[in-house]
Design a protein around this motif. Sequence first.
Motif, PDB file in Angstrom:
ATOM      1  N   LYS A   1       0.829  -1.207   0.000  1.00 36.24           N
ATOM      2  CA  LYS A   1       0.000   0.000   0.000  1.00 36.24           C
ATOM      3  C   LYS A   1       0.865   1.260   0.000  1.00 36.24           C
ATOM      4  CE  LYS A   1      -4.279  -1.956   1.706  1.00 36.24           C
ATOM      5  NZ  LYS A   1      -5.335  -1.961   2.719  1.00 36.24           N
ATOM      6  N   ALA A   2       1.997   1.207   0.692  1.00 36.14           N
ATOM      7  CA  ALA A   2       2.924   2.356   0.694  1.00 36.14           C
ATOM      8  C   ALA A   2       3.463   2.588  -0.719  1.00 36.14           C
ATOM      9  CB  ALA A   2       4.069   2.095   1.668  1.00 36.14           C
ATOM     10  N   MET A   3       3.765   1.499  -1.422  1.00 30.38           N
ATOM     11  CA  MET A   3       4.262   1.621  -2.798  1.00 30.38           C
ATOM     12  C   MET A   3       3.181   2.188  -3.708  1.00 30.38           C
ATOM     13  SD  MET A   3       5.989  -1.258  -5.299  1.00 30.38           S
ATOM     14  CE  MET A   3       4.491  -2.156  -5.717  1.00 30.38           C
ATOM     15  N   PHE A   4       1.919   1.717  -3.536  1.00 30.34           N
ATOM     16  CA  PHE A   4       0.826   2.221  -4.364  1.00 30.34           C
ATOM     17  C   PHE A   4       0.585   3.701  -4.118  1.00 30.34           C
ATOM     18  CE2 PHE A   4      -1.143  -2.319  -4.220  1.00 30.34           C
ATOM     19  CZ  PHE A   4      -0.202  -2.745  -5.147  1.00 30.34           C
ATOM     20  N   ASP A   5       0.705   4.130  -2.860  1.00 29.74           N
ATOM     21  CA  ASP A   5       0.524   5.558  -2.539  1.00 29.74           C
ATOM     22  C   ASP A   5       1.599   6.408  -3.213  1.00 29.74           C
ATOM     23  OD1 ASP A   5      -1.696   5.070  -1.011  1.00 29.74           O
ATOM     24  OD2 ASP A   5      -0.619   5.021   0.898  1.00 29.74           O
ATOM     25  N   LEU A   6       2.831   5.902  -3.220  1.00 31.41           N
ATOM     26  CA  LEU A   6       3.920   6.630  -3.882  1.00 31.41           C
ATOM     27  C   LEU A   6       3.702   6.683  -5.391  1.00 31.41           C
ATOM     28  CD1 LEU A   6       7.117   5.380  -1.995  1.00 31.41           C
ATOM     29  CD2 LEU A   6       6.229   7.702  -2.024  1.00 31.41           C
ATOM     30  N   ALA A   7       3.126   5.604  -5.937  1.00 37.24           N
ATOM     31  CA  ALA A   7       2.886   5.547  -7.391  1.00 37.24           C
ATOM     32  C   ALA A   7       1.939   6.661  -7.829  1.00 37.24           C
ATOM     33  CB  ALA A   7       2.302   4.194  -7.773  1.00 37.24           C
ATOM     34  N   LYS A   8       1.043   7.054  -6.940  1.00 35.19           N
ATOM     35  CA  LYS A   8       0.079   8.104  -7.277  1.00 35.19           C
ATOM     36  C   LYS A   8       0.724   9.485  -7.321  1.00 35.19           C
ATOM     37  CE  LYS A   8      -3.565   5.273  -5.298  1.00 35.19           C
ATOM     38  NZ  LYS A   8      -4.449   5.029  -4.154  1.00 35.19           N
ATOM     39  N   ALA A   9       1.998   9.562  -6.917  1.00 30.72           N
ATOM     40  CA  ALA A   9       2.705  10.853  -6.936  1.00 30.72           C
ATOM     41  C   ALA A   9       3.122  11.259  -8.340  1.00 30.72           C
ATOM     42  CB  ALA A   9       3.938  10.780  -6.036  1.00 30.72           C
ATOM     43  N   SER A  10       2.974  10.350  -9.307  1.00 32.25           N
ATOM     44  CA  SER A  10       3.253  10.640 -10.718  1.00 32.25           C
ATOM     45  C   SER A  10       4.669  11.130 -10.975  1.00 32.25           C
ATOM     46  CB  SER A  10       2.248  11.664 -11.257  1.00 32.25           C
ATOM     47  OG  SER A  10       0.957  11.150 -11.222  1.00 32.25           O
ATOM     48  N   ASP A  11       5.637  10.350 -10.638  1.00 37.03           N
ATOM     49  CA  ASP A  11       7.043  10.633 -10.902  1.00 37.03           C
ATOM     50  C   ASP A  11       7.525   9.572 -11.898  1.00 37.03           C
ATOM     51  OD1 ASP A  11       9.878   9.795 -10.420  1.00 37.03           O
ATOM     52  OD2 ASP A  11       9.908  11.576  -9.172  1.00 37.03           O
ATOM     53  N   LYS A  12       8.273  10.019 -12.909  1.00 43.98           N
ATOM     54  CA  LYS A  12       8.684   9.103 -13.982  1.00 43.98           C
ATOM     55  C   LYS A  12       9.425   7.882 -13.443  1.00 43.98           C
ATOM     56  CE  LYS A  12      11.777   9.054 -18.005  1.00 43.98           C
ATOM     57  NZ  LYS A  12      12.719   9.850 -18.788  1.00 43.98           N
ATOM     58  N   THR A  13      10.394   8.110 -12.561  1.00 47.41           N
ATOM     59  CA  THR A  13      11.194   7.009 -12.028  1.00 47.41           C
ATOM     60  C   THR A  13      10.348   6.070 -11.186  1.00 47.41           C
ATOM     61  OG1 THR A  13      13.060   8.527 -11.928  1.00 47.41           O
ATOM     62  CG2 THR A  13      13.308   6.457 -10.776  1.00 47.41           C
ATOM     63  N   ILE A  14       9.499   6.644 -10.333  1.00 48.79           N
ATOM     64  CA  ILE A  14       8.697   5.812  -9.443  1.00 48.79           C
ATOM     65  C   ILE A  14       7.706   4.978 -10.240  1.00 48.79           C
ATOM     66  CG2 ILE A  14       6.900   7.530  -8.934  1.00 48.79           C
ATOM     67  CD1 ILE A  14       8.376   5.102  -6.402  1.00 48.79           C
ATOM     68  N   LEU A  15       7.114   5.553 -11.286  1.00 45.85           N
ATOM     69  CA  LEU A  15       6.155   4.795 -12.104  1.00 45.85           C
ATOM     70  C   LEU A  15       6.837   3.582 -12.731  1.00 45.85           C
ATOM     71  CD1 LEU A  15       4.000   7.475 -13.972  1.00 45.85           C
ATOM     72  CD2 LEU A  15       3.511   6.274 -11.872  1.00 45.85           C
ATOM     73  N   TYR A  16       8.027   3.807 -13.266  1.00 42.40           N
ATOM     74  CA  TYR A  16       8.749   2.708 -13.914  1.00 42.40           C
ATOM     75  C   TYR A  16       9.158   1.659 -12.875  1.00 42.40           C
ATOM     76  CZ  TYR A  16      11.981   0.231 -16.964  1.00 42.40           C
ATOM     77  OH  TYR A  16      12.605  -0.741 -17.698  1.00 42.40           O
ATOM     78  N   SER A  17       9.612   2.105 -11.717  1.00 44.39           N
ATOM     79  CA  SER A  17      10.057   1.168 -10.673  1.00 44.39           C
ATOM     80  C   SER A  17       8.897   0.338 -10.139  1.00 44.39           C
ATOM     81  CB  SER A  17      10.720   1.934  -9.529  1.00 44.39           C
ATOM     82  OG  SER A  17      11.854   2.623  -9.991  1.00 44.39           O
ATOM     83  N   VAL A  18       7.754   1.004  -9.877  1.00 45.55           N
ATOM     84  CA  VAL A  18       6.570   0.286  -9.380  1.00 45.55           C
ATOM     85  C   VAL A  18       6.111  -0.732 -10.421  1.00 45.55           C
ATOM     86  CG1 VAL A  18       4.125   0.520  -8.767  1.00 45.55           C
ATOM     87  CG2 VAL A  18       5.796   2.141  -7.861  1.00 45.55           C
ATOM     88  N   ALA A  19       6.036  -0.291 -11.679  1.00 49.31           N
ATOM     89  CA  ALA A  19       5.596  -1.192 -12.750  1.00 49.31           C
ATOM     90  C   ALA A  19       6.554  -2.374 -12.889  1.00 49.31           C
ATOM     91  CB  ALA A  19       5.487  -0.429 -14.066  1.00 49.31           C
ATOM     92  N   SER A  20       7.863  -2.115 -12.772  1.00 46.79           N
ATOM     93  CA  SER A  20       8.864  -3.194 -12.871  1.00 46.79           C
ATOM     94  C   SER A  20       8.696  -4.208 -11.745  1.00 46.79           C
ATOM     95  CB  SER A  20      10.285  -2.617 -12.819  1.00 46.79           C
ATOM     96  OG  SER A  20      10.529  -1.774 -13.906  1.00 46.79           O
ATOM     97  N   ALA A  21       8.495  -3.703 -10.521  1.00 46.87           N
ATOM     98  CA  ALA A  21       8.315  -4.602  -9.369  1.00 46.87           C
ATOM     99  C   ALA A  21       7.070  -5.466  -9.554  1.00 46.87           C
ATOM    100  CB  ALA A  21       8.214  -3.782  -8.085  1.00 46.87           C
ATOM    101  N   LEU A  22       5.987  -4.860 -10.071  1.00 45.54           N
ATOM    102  CA  LEU A  22       4.740  -5.608 -10.276  1.00 45.54           C
ATOM    103  C   LEU A  22       4.879  -6.636 -11.392  1.00 45.54           C
ATOM    104  CD1 LEU A  22       2.165  -2.697  -9.850  1.00 45.54           C
ATOM    105  CD2 LEU A  22       2.587  -4.577  -8.263  1.00 45.54           C
ATOM    106  N   VAL A  23       5.632  -6.292 -12.430  1.00 49.65           N
ATOM    107  CA  VAL A  23       5.906  -7.270 -13.502  1.00 49.65           C
ATOM    108  C   VAL A  23       6.650  -8.473 -12.927  1.00 49.65           C
ATOM    109  CG1 VAL A  23       7.329  -7.669 -15.564  1.00 49.65           C
ATOM    110  CG2 VAL A  23       5.826  -5.690 -15.465  1.00 49.65           C
ATOM    111  N   ASN A  24       7.630  -8.190 -12.069  1.00 50.86           N
ATOM    112  CA  ASN A  24       8.378  -9.291 -11.440  1.00 50.86           C
ATOM    113  C   ASN A  24       7.473 -10.145 -10.555  1.00 50.86           C
ATOM    114  OD1 ASN A  24      10.721  -8.361 -12.643  1.00 50.86           O
ATOM    115  ND2 ASN A  24      11.403  -7.204 -10.861  1.00 50.86           N
ATOM    116  N   CYS A  25       6.621  -9.499  -9.762  1.00 49.11           N
ATOM    117  CA  CYS A  25       5.754 -10.233  -8.826  1.00 49.11           C
ATOM    118  C   CYS A  25       4.715 -11.077  -9.558  1.00 49.11           C
ATOM    119  CB  CYS A  25       5.045  -9.259  -7.888  1.00 49.11           C
ATOM    120  SG  CYS A  25       6.167  -8.479  -6.703  1.00 49.11           S
ATOM    121  N   THR A  26       4.249 -10.612 -10.724  1.00 52.52           N
ATOM    122  CA  THR A  26       3.229 -11.354 -11.485  1.00 52.52           C
ATOM    123  C   THR A  26       3.839 -12.254 -12.560  1.00 52.52           C
ATOM    124  OG1 THR A  26       3.008  -9.452 -12.983  1.00 52.52           O
ATOM    125  CG2 THR A  26       1.439  -9.596 -11.156  1.00 52.52           C
ATOM    126  N   ASN A  27       5.187 -12.268 -12.639  1.00 56.15           N
ATOM    127  CA  ASN A  27       5.900 -13.057 -13.656  1.00 56.15           C
ATOM    128  C   ASN A  27       5.385 -12.768 -15.075  1.00 56.15           C
ATOM    129  OD1 ASN A  27       6.811 -14.296 -11.241  1.00 56.15           O
ATOM    130  ND2 ASN A  27       7.280 -16.161 -12.363  1.00 56.15           N
TER     131      ASN A  27
END
Length: 933
Positions: free
Chosen positions: A558-584
């Motif tokens: 939830k902390a990561m999702f809250d940060l994702a809503k901050a709309s920062d280029k790096t954070i969006l890519y990092s969050v998306a990358s982590a989720l891609v890894n978690c969902t394989n």
Amino acid sequence: QMEDPIQLKEEGNKYFQASDYEKALQSYTQAIKLNKDKALQAVLYRNRAACFLKKEEYAKAASDASRAIDINASDIKALYRRSQALEKLGKLDQAFKDAQKCATLEPRNKNFQETLRRLGANIQEKVKPGEQCWIHRPGVQKMFEILLDENSDKEKREKAANNLIVLGREEAGAERIFQNNGVNLLLQLIETKNPELILAAVRTLSGMCTGHKARATAILHYLGIDNICMWMSVDNEEISLAVCNLLQTITDCLLGQGKEEHHGKEEALVLDTKKDLRMITMRLLDMLVSKKVSGQGRDRALNLLNKNIPRKDLKDHDNSRSIFVIDNGLKKILKVVGQIPEMPDCLPLTENTQLTASVLLNKLYDDLRCDPERDNYRLICEEYIKSKIDPQDMDKTLHAVQIVSGVLQGPFDLGNKLLGMKGVMEMMVALCGSEREIDQLVAVEALIHASTKLSRATFIITNGVTLLKEIYKKTKNEKIKIRALVGLCKLGSAGGTDYGLRQFAEGSTEKLAKQCRKWLCNTSIDARTRKWAVEGLSYLTLDADVKDDFVEDEPALKAMFDLAKASDKTILYSVASALVNCTNSYDTKELVPELVQLAKFSKQHVPEEHPKDKKDFVVKRVKRLLKAGVVSALACMVKADSAILTDQSKELIARVFLALCEDPKDRGTIVAQGGGKALIPLAVEGTDVGKIKASHALAKIAAISNPDIAFPGERVYEVVRPLVSLLNTERDGLQNYEALLGLTNFSGRSDKLRLKIVKEKALPDIENYMFENHDQLRQAATECMCNLVVNKEVQERFVADGNDRLKLVVLLCGEDDEKVQVAAAGALAMLTAAQKKLCSKMTQVTTQWLEILQRLCLHDNMEVQHRGLVIAFNLISSDKELAKKLVESELLEILTYVGKQEDHPKKQHIINVARDCLTKCMDYELIKPLSQA
């Protein structure tokens, strides 16, 4: 008969959706008679008004809408329906007032704005010379008096402000304001320093400028670009954004973009816009380096430059705007990029300012057309960086490193060249060993950005890894510690697998990930530092144990999702990358067993699938993510500005959505949390892979969901094109199949949707899949065609000469696959019912037609049999000679056998059709009743 008004209303709604307006009218009328609830009565009157509009009974529509308004004065649907009815009755002034109320209630509704414009223009045309239109009466002056009077009632002021905004968006009203000293009065409103009045004035000015180059130019000169930039610089997000929109509207007019309208003598005016555009550009560049400008104001200036300076289309050879900015403002952009927030002389910044500046650097560099232009860009950068390097002044040198770091986040190839400047890399490594924490912080960040490409990472591995490890172990500053960890993670995963990462982490990836999760959840740490924790997790989640632990940690998610809503280029890519890894949901290479054995024999490392990367574990992780609210976070990420949401991030988000949609049971949750809406832009823009993944996810949702719920309103029409894009031989069978299922679902909803599918040129592809050897694809395509043939345009294609469409459907009726038979027979039944020509054509397309028809009429499956008998009835009804041919065949015996059967509830519909066939033959006198035989 029903006596429940609510049930009658629902019945009326169903009839209305089916375009049966007469029956809908009856249901609503009956409900009105029975109902005693005022709120429901208003709904029933406005619904009945909609029926009268469809039936073109405009006086009755206006009357019913008025009754609804009498109950609820702010019923926006009733107001708009009355406006439509009054317009048709020629009462334009009354219609305008209703539309104006609608626009006041919903200022952003484009439909209301367009209605106002149209009515205003029509009213103007009907005003006789010398007369004054009611819009032009002294009401505008009265609005300004109310707004400028500090003692005015608050409610009156708000109403006047809203009316003024609406009037400014309507051409006649905008011209009236402009011609009667309105701009000066609006300027007075801005000078009151009352935020609500400033917003009303700025929004009115935006409406007045839209689509009118001469008026926009005059307003720009009257207000002054310095004043506009000053208002945009204020530390009030709403005002800053409104002024930014005003300046964008003016810029669009000067560039000739947007909806340009011609207004009388304006066509004869030749406006030199280049000078004004350069003046705006210079002031925006000045804003970048001014200490008086707020962080938000600086962001607005950067966003305007990002949007308006680089070419929209690279086929356009004129890149003079980019050349102008490079020559006059590149050093100013570099100054923003080189700011260090922790230092006292730093300009006011937001979390996104420097990243947005890096995006602008990248766009300008990409807009250059030749090597000399790129060399000039590089030389300006090198000259500026050299001016900052001073061995005697460490603070200046820090700025130089920070600039290189910022360029590496923009035009990466240029950043690599700047890294090659004498002493830059050595200086970065040396700063890592400095005792000053600020030196370590800046240097570590620069090393991280520099290690994005493996060629540079090799240098850093040799020189910097030991330092990063030392910093991580020794420093007590959390900001530095987390950056050092991310640097190690990034270098470790440079090879694209978790193998190198484990080497660097010395087998303790879980421990490092746990530390990242702690930082992520610690709200006492600043957001910028916590974002680095997310980037660390985006690398660490390559490890299967780490990703499994991460999804179990709900607070961290939830902390990561809250940060994702901050709309920062790096954070969006990092969050998306982590989720891609978690969902394989990343691409995996299939290992060839023989090569694996060979590698093992030669004692090479062979990566093996981790037990926690198997399907069961992946499914559990997906369920945990859905429970934690991942869809809402992704939907929020998709709304980010295009400068922040890169194509690569879009692709990653699309991959995650596709993984989430895998289980049909989860698709309702995804739709409910905004996933359907979020997928549409991902399917339209981005990388080719990203668009395919998003389209496939849309197909999965469309295949099983009610389109009215999943894609309400006009949104459903936007989904058609992505689904059609999957009907391609380059796509895999599952993508083809689920796209066909989605189109089948859509084509069964309305004729407007069927027409949209036809317009997207899906028909030839659907026909091709009807020939497929694959049973499921053939079945899905045939079912889709069964729904599409209801459309008249599709029917005409079957009637047209020189095609085998009808032959294909007839032959499919003879297939052994029951599901294909059901669909094909349904299509043939509808075609022969709608087009008599097809009845005779059916007998000519194949010699097997009669045999196939007889088999249908004797089929064990009642659904197939019923459709076969309907086809027989259509053929008999179409032509006496054709009926005679059928009577002379064995079909008469089949019809007699079925028609003579005893009445039975389950088979009655079949028996009745057979009897109808026999009755028609008797009408033709081809057979006699049993009593006369």
